[in-house]
Write a protein that holds these residues in place. Sequence first.
Motif, PDB file in Angstrom:
ATOM      1  N   SER A  37     -63.842 -25.983 -40.088  1.00  0.00           N
ATOM      2  CA  SER A  37     -64.217 -26.752 -41.276  1.00  0.00           C
ATOM      3  C   SER A  37     -64.427 -25.854 -42.490  1.00  0.00           C
ATOM      4  N   GLY A  38     -64.444 -24.540 -42.273  1.00  0.00           N
ATOM      5  CA  GLY A  38     -64.603 -23.600 -43.377  1.00  0.00           C
ATOM      6  C   GLY A  38     -65.981 -22.998 -43.502  1.00  0.00           C
ATOM      7  N   LEU A  39     -66.903 -23.365 -42.609  1.00  0.00           N
ATOM      8  CA  LEU A  39     -68.252 -22.802 -42.670  1.00  0.00           C
ATOM      9  C   LEU A  39     -68.261 -21.402 -42.064  1.00  0.00           C
ATOM     10  N   ARG A  40     -68.778 -20.441 -42.815  1.00  0.00           N
ATOM     11  CA  ARG A  40     -68.876 -19.084 -42.299  1.00  0.00           C
ATOM     12  C   ARG A  40     -69.965 -19.017 -41.224  1.00  0.00           C
ATOM     13  N   PRO A  41     -69.816 -18.125 -40.251  1.00  0.00           N
ATOM     14  CA  PRO A  41     -70.785 -18.070 -39.138  1.00  0.00           C
ATOM     15  C   PRO A  41     -72.235 -17.935 -39.590  1.00  0.00           C
ATOM     16  N   GLU A  42     -72.498 -17.160 -40.646  1.00  0.00           N
ATOM     17  CA  GLU A  42     -73.878 -16.954 -41.083  1.00  0.00           C
ATOM     18  C   GLU A  42     -74.492 -18.205 -41.705  1.00  0.00           C
ATOM     19  N   ARG A  43     -73.646 -19.200 -42.005  1.00  0.00           N
ATOM     20  CA  ARG A  43     -74.151 -20.456 -42.553  1.00  0.00           C
ATOM     21  C   ARG A  43     -74.252 -21.549 -41.482  1.00  0.00           C
ATOM     22  N   VAL A  44     -74.007 -21.185 -40.239  1.00  0.00           N
ATOM     23  CA  VAL A  44     -74.153 -22.118 -39.116  1.00  0.00           C
ATOM     24  C   VAL A  44     -75.368 -21.682 -38.313  1.00  0.00           C
ATOM     25  N   LEU A  45     -76.396 -22.503 -38.313  1.00  0.00           N
ATOM     26  CA  LEU A  45     -77.664 -22.189 -37.681  1.00  0.00           C
ATOM     27  C   LEU A  45     -77.924 -23.167 -36.538  1.00  0.00           C
ATOM     28  N   PHE A  46     -78.843 -22.800 -35.668  1.00  0.00           N
ATOM     29  CA  PHE A  46     -79.063 -23.574 -34.446  1.00  0.00           C
ATOM     30  C   PHE A  46     -80.558 -23.717 -34.165  1.00  0.00           C
ATOM     31  N   VAL A  47     -80.911 -24.800 -33.492  1.00  0.00           N
ATOM     32  CA  VAL A  47     -82.282 -24.984 -33.020  1.00  0.00           C
ATOM     33  C   VAL A  47     -82.242 -25.661 -31.654  1.00  0.00           C
ATOM     34  N   ILE A  48     -83.107 -25.217 -30.766  1.00  0.00           N
ATOM     35  CA  ILE A  48     -83.256 -25.868 -29.454  1.00  0.00           C
ATOM     36  C   ILE A  48     -84.261 -26.998 -29.612  1.00  0.00           C
ATOM     37  N   ASN A  49     -83.888 -28.181 -29.183  1.00  0.00           N
ATOM     38  CA  ASN A  49     -84.740 -29.367 -29.298  1.00  0.00           C
ATOM     39  C   ASN A  49     -85.083 -29.889 -27.903  1.00  0.00           C
ATOM     40  N   GLN A  50     -86.200 -30.638 -27.841  1.00  0.00           N
ATOM     41  CA  GLN A  50     -86.635 -31.283 -26.595  1.00  0.00           C
ATOM     42  C   GLN A  50     -86.860 -30.254 -25.484  1.00  0.00           C
ATOM     43  N   PHE A  51     -87.449 -29.141 -25.841  1.00  0.00           N
ATOM     44  CA  PHE A  51     -87.652 -28.031 -24.907  1.00  0.00           C
ATOM     45  C   PHE A  51     -88.910 -28.246 -24.065  1.00  0.00           C
ATOM     46  N   ASN A  52     -88.753 -28.073 -22.749  1.00  0.00           N
ATOM     47  CA  ASN A  52     -89.877 -28.200 -21.825  1.00  0.00           C
ATOM     48  C   ASN A  52     -90.112 -26.844 -21.165  1.00  0.00           C
ATOM     49  N   PRO A  53     -91.154 -26.105 -21.556  1.00  0.00           N
ATOM     50  CA  PRO A  53     -91.376 -24.760 -21.019  1.00  0.00           C
ATOM     51  C   PRO A  53     -91.751 -24.738 -19.544  1.00  0.00           C
ATOM     52  N   LEU A  54     -92.084 -25.911 -19.001  1.00  0.00           N
ATOM     53  CA  LEU A  54     -92.454 -25.961 -17.579  1.00  0.00           C
ATOM     54  C   LEU A  54     -91.227 -26.024 -16.676  1.00  0.00           C
ATOM     55  N   ARG A  55     -90.066 -26.222 -17.255  1.00  0.00           N
ATOM     56  CA  ARG A  55     -88.833 -26.287 -16.471  1.00  0.00           C
ATOM     57  C   ARG A  55     -88.150 -24.922 -16.476  1.00  0.00           C
ATOM     58  N   ARG A  56     -87.900 -24.399 -15.314  1.00  0.00           N
ATOM     59  CA  ARG A  56     -87.261 -23.088 -15.220  1.00  0.00           C
ATOM     60  C   ARG A  56     -85.889 -23.100 -15.869  1.00  0.00           C
ATOM     61  N   LEU A  57     -85.143 -24.191 -15.679  1.00  0.00           N
ATOM     62  CA  LEU A  57     -83.800 -24.252 -16.240  1.00  0.00           C
ATOM     63  C   LEU A  57     -83.831 -24.248 -17.768  1.00  0.00           C
ATOM     64  N   ASP A  58     -84.832 -24.887 -18.366  1.00  0.00           N
ATOM     65  CA  ASP A  58     -84.961 -24.853 -19.824  1.00  0.00           C
ATOM     66  C   ASP A  58     -85.156 -23.414 -20.307  1.00  0.00           C
ATOM     67  N   ASN A  59     -85.988 -22.672 -19.616  1.00  0.00           N
ATOM     68  CA  ASN A  59     -86.242 -21.281 -20.003  1.00  0.00           C
ATOM     69  C   ASN A  59     -85.005 -20.408 -19.819  1.00  0.00           C
ATOM     70  N   ASP A  60     -84.270 -20.646 -18.735  1.00  0.00           N
ATOM     71  CA  ASP A  60     -83.047 -19.885 -18.504  1.00  0.00           C
ATOM     72  C   ASP A  60     -82.005 -20.184 -19.582  1.00  0.00           C
ATOM     73  N   ALA A  61     -81.858 -21.485 -19.920  1.00  0.00           N
ATOM     74  CA  ALA A  61     -80.889 -21.863 -20.953  1.00  0.00           C
ATOM     75  C   ALA A  61     -81.284 -21.289 -22.306  1.00  0.00           C
ATOM     76  N   GLU A  62     -82.575 -21.291 -22.614  1.00  0.00           N
ATOM     77  CA  GLU A  62     -83.024 -20.713 -23.886  1.00  0.00           C
ATOM     78  C   GLU A  62     -82.667 -19.230 -23.955  1.00  0.00           C
ATOM     79  N   ALA A  63     -82.893 -18.503 -22.856  1.00  0.00           N
ATOM     80  CA  ALA A  63     -82.569 -17.074 -22.838  1.00  0.00           C
ATOM     81  C   ALA A  63     -81.076 -16.853 -23.068  1.00  0.00           C
ATOM     82  N   MET A  64     -80.224 -17.682 -22.452  1.00  0.00           N
ATOM     83  CA  MET A  64     -78.785 -17.559 -22.643  1.00  0.00           C
ATOM     84  C   MET A  64     -78.392 -17.836 -24.095  1.00  0.00           C
TER      85      MET A  64
END
Length: 251
Positions: free
Chosen positions: A163-190
Amino acid sequence: MAILAVCGVKGGCGATTVAASLALLWQRQQRPVLAMDLCRQNMLRLHFGMAREESDGWRGRLDAGADWMRAAWEVGNHHLMLVPHGRAALDSGQAGPEDHWLREELALLEKRAGQRTVLDLPAIGVAERRQGLNAASHALVALSAEPAVCALLEMTEAELAASGLRPERVLFVINQFNPLRRLDNDAEAMLREALGPRLAPLPIHRDEAVREAFASQLPLFDYAPESQAADDLRQLAAWLSVRLDAGGRVS
């Protein structure tokens, strides 16, 4: 003028809630905000207390040859203009606008100092998503902490780059994160390893107050101002403000 396209890497990542929250927070900081719903589900309006039966929106007016900005609603203290998508037939037979229509229209609007535009984008493959990405100066991608998201990340980055967006203008956020779930923590680390400083430092935690506020048709920051999710969203808005004002540079 910063134009932020908010989208999910897939459905169910909570992009509409994030888009509405950012618009409300910036409005409460006395910053002019235009929030526009590009999703046919027409859900963004409900985060601002609009009546469920209200059907007016930009798409119906555009299809009728009318001024689409007359669908805008003034919200709160005059710093926020909301443009709902409006109710639309699933298959009206009406051809959509050209891919660069929205970019050209937003360029024509009168701009106030410091104004931000927040675009709520639909799922990948929908024409209105291309409209939003073509108009955007920046993108925020909402991610859920799960293996499917990690698998889809490369495809999403390729779409945004096309679409023409440079990488530095594409930002990300993790939503609906549950720290009690091991898989959530593993996915966040990745995701942190893959995205580095383009990923918001803190995730938005899964919080029942978010659903309760929506059911009550109240902003989360009024319904549960001390909730974990409300604090997370404030932190996100501050982090994004720095990057939008800096033109997308990250460090």
